[in-house]
Design an enzyme around this catalytic site. Structure first.
Site, short mmCIF file in Angstrom:
data_model
loop_
_atom_site.label_atom_id
_atom_site.label_comp_id
_atom_site.label_asym_id
_atom_site.label_seq_id
_atom_site.Cartn_x
_atom_site.Cartn_y
_atom_site.Cartn_z
N GLU A 1 3.07 -9.22 8.18
CA GLU A 1 3.23 -7.72 8.19
C GLU A 1 3.93 -6.97 7.08
O GLU A 1 4.20 -5.78 7.16
CB GLU A 1 3.72 -7.10 9.83
N PRO B 1 0.87 -1.18 0.01
CA PRO B 1 0.12 0.06 -0.01
C PRO B 1 0.78 1.24 0.14
O PRO B 1 0.36 2.39 -0.37
CB PRO B 1 -0.85 -0.15 1.27
N1 4HQ Z 1 -0.47 -5.76 0.85
N2 4HQ Z 1 -1.44 -3.17 -2.98
C1 4HQ Z 1 0.48 -6.22 2.99
C2 4HQ Z 1 -1.52 -4.86 0.16
C3 4HQ Z 1 -1.23 -4.35 -1.16
C4 4HQ Z 1 -1.99 -3.34 -1.76
C5 4HQ Z 1 0.55 -6.44 0.23
C6 4HQ Z 1 -0.82 -6.34 2.17
C7 4HQ Z 1 1.79 -6.71 1.14
C8 4HQ Z 1 2.50 -7.09 3.30
N3 4HQ Z 1 -0.13 -4.78 -2.26
N4 4HQ Z 1 1.53 -7.09 2.51
N5 4HQ Z 1 -2.92 -2.64 -1.20
O1 4HQ Z 1 -2.55 -4.27 0.75
O2 4HQ Z 1 -0.82 -4.08 -3.41
#
Ligand code: 4HQ
Length: 279
Positions: free
Chosen positions: A148, A121
């Site tokens: 995480e 994010p």
């Molecule tokens: N994540 N766009 C947390 C996302 C995400 C998003 C991916 C959650 C990475 C560790 N990835 N992990 N929004 O929420 O790409």
């Protein structure tokens, strides 16, 4: 046999290289969802696209094949261990170097230029412009975080670009990586052929798509717009452009603000607004 006129299929060209996506993930089976179905599935089968999954667990060295560890400073949740990820990235980079070394040197495939992308994010929001830029790359390494996330130093040292799907939280980077693969792969000229360069024009020119209709001609008392049955292709194109302008105005004014409209487009939109307000 008239060999001189036989058109070489792109994929039969000695210098053709499938675009390579290396997904670094604790759940490699998830990627079957893109590699086995639909348009991208066919591209993978036809070797226009390669999707290579690398599991950091295979790069652990302890008895329990540990891939997570506790965060310094405390707090809830776990992080992904640094070393298995680091080795997985190195392995992904080597796989492309191996492909380059068997190719003639006059190819444009810019060896050694794998881009490492971390889905998170905190990243740059994915949009058509970014998808287009990514589609010019030979090799993308997609780092899929779980728990995480990953150690900040790994991001600083190894990651070329952080990309986000949007302001919401997923439980892992895999779905985001698959979205990226799907959107990028379908832009490759070999994947959809020319039919879709026209379809893809939708976002290419920064407007929403026009509405679509198929049989029956009348459904629940709702008729297909008569112009679509007229056989007048010029009138149909004009109507579709007007719908695209109108829908963008109604649903995505931000798209229209970014776009410079021609004289005739402004006129089509003005007419759409007039009709809309009359109803
Ligand atoms: N994540 N766009 C947390 C996302 C995400 C998003 C991916 C959650 C990475 C560790 N990835 N992990 N929004 O929420 O790409």
């Amino acid at each position: 046999m008239k060999t001189s006129t036989k058109k070489l299929k792109l994929t039969e060209d000695d210098n053709f290289q499938p675009m390579l996506f290396s997904a670094i993930s604790l759940f490699p089976e998830m990627f079957n969802a893109v590699s086995e179905y639909g348009v991208v599935g066919r591209a993978v089968k036809n070797e226009i696209v390669n999707i290579d999954c690398i599991n950091p667990r295979d790069f652990t060295k302890d008895r329990h094949r540990t891939v997570d560890d506790r965060p310094y400073g405390g707090g809830p949740g776990m992080l992904m261990k640094v070393e298995p990820l680091q080795r997985a990235i190195q392995a992904a980079k080597k796989s492309q170097q191996a492909r380059d070394s068997v190719l003639s040197s006059d190819s444009d495939s810019s060896p050694g230029s794998a881009k490492v992308i971390y889905l998170s994010p905190q990243g740059k929001k994915l949009d058509h412009q970014l998808v287009k830029e990514l589609s010019t790359q030979q090799h993308l390494i997609l780092l899929c975080g779980r728990y995480e996330g990953i150690d900040q130093r790994l991001i600083d040292q190894q990651v070329d670009m952080e990309i986000s799907l949007g302001d919401f939280v997923l439980s892992g980077g895999e779905l985001a990586a698959m979205v990226l693969i799907d959107a990028v792969a379908r832009l490759l000229p070999e994947v959809l052929g020319h039919s879709v360069s026209a379809i893809e024009d939708s976002f290419e020119d920064g407007l929403l798509d026009h509405p679509h209709y198929t049989r029956p001609e009348s459904y629940e008392g709702l008729d297909v717009p008569p112009v679509l049955l007229s056989g007048d292709h010029q009138a149909i194109e004009k109507w579709r452009l007007q719908q695209r302008l109108g829908r963008s105005w109604l649903k995505r004014p931000d798209l229209l603000e970014k776009k410079k409209l021609s004289e005739s487009e402004q006129q089509l939109l003005a007419e759409f607004k007039k009709d809309y307000k009359a109803k």
